[in-house]
Design a protein around this motif. Sequence first.
Motif, mmCIF file in Angstrom:
data_model
loop_
_atom_site.group_PDB
_atom_site.id
_atom_site.type_symbol
_atom_site.label_atom_id
_atom_site.label_comp_id
_atom_site.label_asym_id
_atom_site.label_seq_id
_atom_site.Cartn_x
_atom_site.Cartn_y
_atom_site.Cartn_z
ATOM 1 N N GLY A 22 0.813 -1.186 0.129
ATOM 2 C CA GLY A 22 0.071 0.165 -0.104
ATOM 3 C C GLY A 22 0.939 1.247 0.061
ATOM 4 N N SER A 23 1.791 1.436 0.993
ATOM 5 C CA SER A 23 2.625 2.571 1.121
ATOM 6 C C SER A 23 3.523 2.805 0.189
ATOM 7 C CB SER A 23 3.356 2.521 2.615
ATOM 8 O OG SER A 23 2.495 2.176 3.594
ATOM 9 N N VAL A 24 3.979 1.802 -0.539
ATOM 10 C CA VAL A 24 5.138 2.019 -1.675
ATOM 11 C C VAL A 24 4.504 2.344 -3.106
ATOM 12 C CG1 VAL A 24 6.624 0.773 -2.999
ATOM 13 C CG2 VAL A 24 6.909 0.671 -0.581
ATOM 14 N N SER A 25 3.113 1.776 -3.415
ATOM 15 C CA SER A 25 2.453 2.266 -4.253
ATOM 16 C C SER A 25 1.941 3.721 -4.271
ATOM 17 C CB SER A 25 1.095 1.188 -4.424
ATOM 18 O OG SER A 25 1.434 0.036 -4.502
ATOM 19 N N LEU A 26 1.660 4.125 -3.013
ATOM 20 C CA LEU A 26 1.410 5.323 -2.782
ATOM 21 C C LEU A 26 2.820 6.308 -3.254
ATOM 22 C CD1 LEU A 26 0.293 8.170 -1.596
ATOM 23 C CD2 LEU A 26 0.746 7.267 0.594
ATOM 24 N N LEU A 27 3.766 5.802 -2.674
ATOM 25 C CA LEU A 27 5.199 6.637 -2.883
ATOM 26 C C LEU A 27 5.604 6.640 -4.217
ATOM 27 C CD1 LEU A 27 7.236 5.668 0.111
ATOM 28 C CD2 LEU A 27 6.670 8.034 -0.496
ATOM 29 N N LYS A 28 5.399 5.617 -4.853
ATOM 30 C CA LYS A 28 5.695 5.578 -6.428
ATOM 31 C C LYS A 28 5.229 6.436 -7.141
ATOM 32 C CE LYS A 28 6.521 1.367 -9.009
ATOM 33 N NZ LYS A 28 5.895 0.097 -9.665
ATOM 34 N N ARG A 29 3.723 7.028 -7.004
ATOM 35 C CA ARG A 29 3.070 8.111 -7.757
ATOM 36 C C ARG A 29 3.000 9.358 -7.079
ATOM 37 N NH1 ARG A 29 1.587 3.213 -8.796
ATOM 38 N NH2 ARG A 29 1.696 2.210 -10.798
#
Length: 476
Positions: A22-29
Amino acid sequence: PEPQVEPDPTKKTLVILGTGWGSVSLLKRLDTENYNVIVISPRNYFLFTPLLPSCTTGTIEHRSIMEPIRTILRHKKASVRFYEAEASSIDPDRKVVKIFDTSEVRGKITETEVPYDMLVVGVGAENATFGIPGVRENSCFLKEIGDAQKIRKRIMDCVETAAFKDQPAEEVDRLLHMVVVGGGPTGVEFAGELQDFIDNDIKKLIPDISDRLRVTLIEALPNVLPMFSKQLIEYTESTFKEEKINVLTKTVVKKVTEKTVEAEVTGPDGAKETIVLPYGLLVWATGNAVRPVIKDLMARIPAQANSRRGLAVNEYLVVQGTRDIWAVGDCAVAGYAPTAQVASQEGTFLALLFNNMAKTEALETKIKELSSSLNLQPGNSAEISQQIELYERQLRRMKTIKPFRYSHQGNLAYIGMDKAVADVTWFNGNLAAGGSMTYLFWRSAYISMCFSTRNRLLVINDWLKSKVFGRDVSRE
Ligand code: FAD
Ligand code: NAD
């Protein structure tokens, strides 16, 4: 970019807990220029969990499915702070997160508080044990990289101990009995990988004891993989029979000791019987439980009183009963299954939402500035009004952001013997398939989903290496 020494006081502080799906997908974009972004997690890497079962037998080496968070953050436009720490509590009234250092090396400061303006909670879940006695002390779980390493070591320890000179036959049978509890995808994929390891490698390298190796999968419900279609459940169970994996359904584990598992079996006539299975390795995969930090937060928010499985969120993933806290993934209850697919789509949604919120606020400020300059520059009023109108139009468009909607791509699972099962959405219809071609699809799907090109190359290399040379049976 220049490293940001102090947080920019003109920007809001966005704190993100966790470095999972969840957190890394948020950070990615996320456009990190809009906020002072702080990431906090006890794990300084992202873990590609779908290939974790393959690490338990060495088909894939653990570092091939890890991506350092520092590498991920290096590619962001504005610098992001990372603290390797665990959040122990969240105070929604004071808007602070209490954190502490969980690593072996400790400095003078081991716990502190981090204030936030906006908070995203993506801490995942812990392993469910349902309070069954002996589970925590005696089982291996399969959630983190350390769990997979422990299992890999333990399998070979059981094998080498069983091969010890003069080991009694009964003890050999116990040591070589590998029990998996939970017939969800984690338990099924692990059982499949383990049987492959036994058939492809251990049998060749240690032939004298290998025919005594047995894998048993225990499931409380009438069948394994309940989220798959009936046809694929039957296919999985018949493949397991072929692989000689012993599947015990309608069997509920009630107690675990250092060397035995006690379970209650419900027979076809409804009669209940208790069985005791001696084991060498026990892998516990019975799903998720809520983390203490989440339970603590839920207890502080009256609107969460009726929520049991995690933080209840609204359709914009805002934690019910709060204003500035969002939750994603396994710790959030949004009406979807706790999967990587859901967590990553939620993370992406929040990134778009936050990017949009920042742009909206910027537009509102511009409109305010222009409106006040109307009085000061009456000569330019037509031009300014036109500009204001343009910004207002843009603002209206941005404010109509749609709520989060999950788009299900399907279920995929590896079941051993180079076979996989897939229930996928195909041109608005459903396609159920199982077998070797599905396995190729499984492989290509997971390769394409790997976090980075580096991960992709490493995973392909590991697959080739174990095919050509066999898996490495050394016990580290
Ligand atoms: P996670 O990915 O678990 O991340 C949680 C993060 O929070 C971690 O970085 C953790 O270190 C951190 N954290 C924990 N406690 C704290 C704290 N107190 N403070 C701060 N940070 C904290 N799903 C699929 O869709 N497809 C699959 O094929 C699939 N395979 C799987 C295989 C296995 C073996 C397992 C265990 C799960 C699998 N899943 C799969 C499920 C999927 O991994 C989870 O649903 C997903 O990881 C949830 O993402 P998340 O971000 O909520 O949590
Ligand atoms: P799960 O919740 O899907 O399955 C756990 C199983 O354990 C259940 O079928 C339950 O009936 C059984 N169980 C519970 N208590 C028991 C007991 N005392 N004795 C015997 N059986 C017992 O858990 P999981 O497999 O770890 O999966 C967790 C989540 O991660 C799920 O949402 C799953 O979809 C996802 N996941 C997906 C994949 C994939 O897509 N390939 C792989 C792994 C995990």
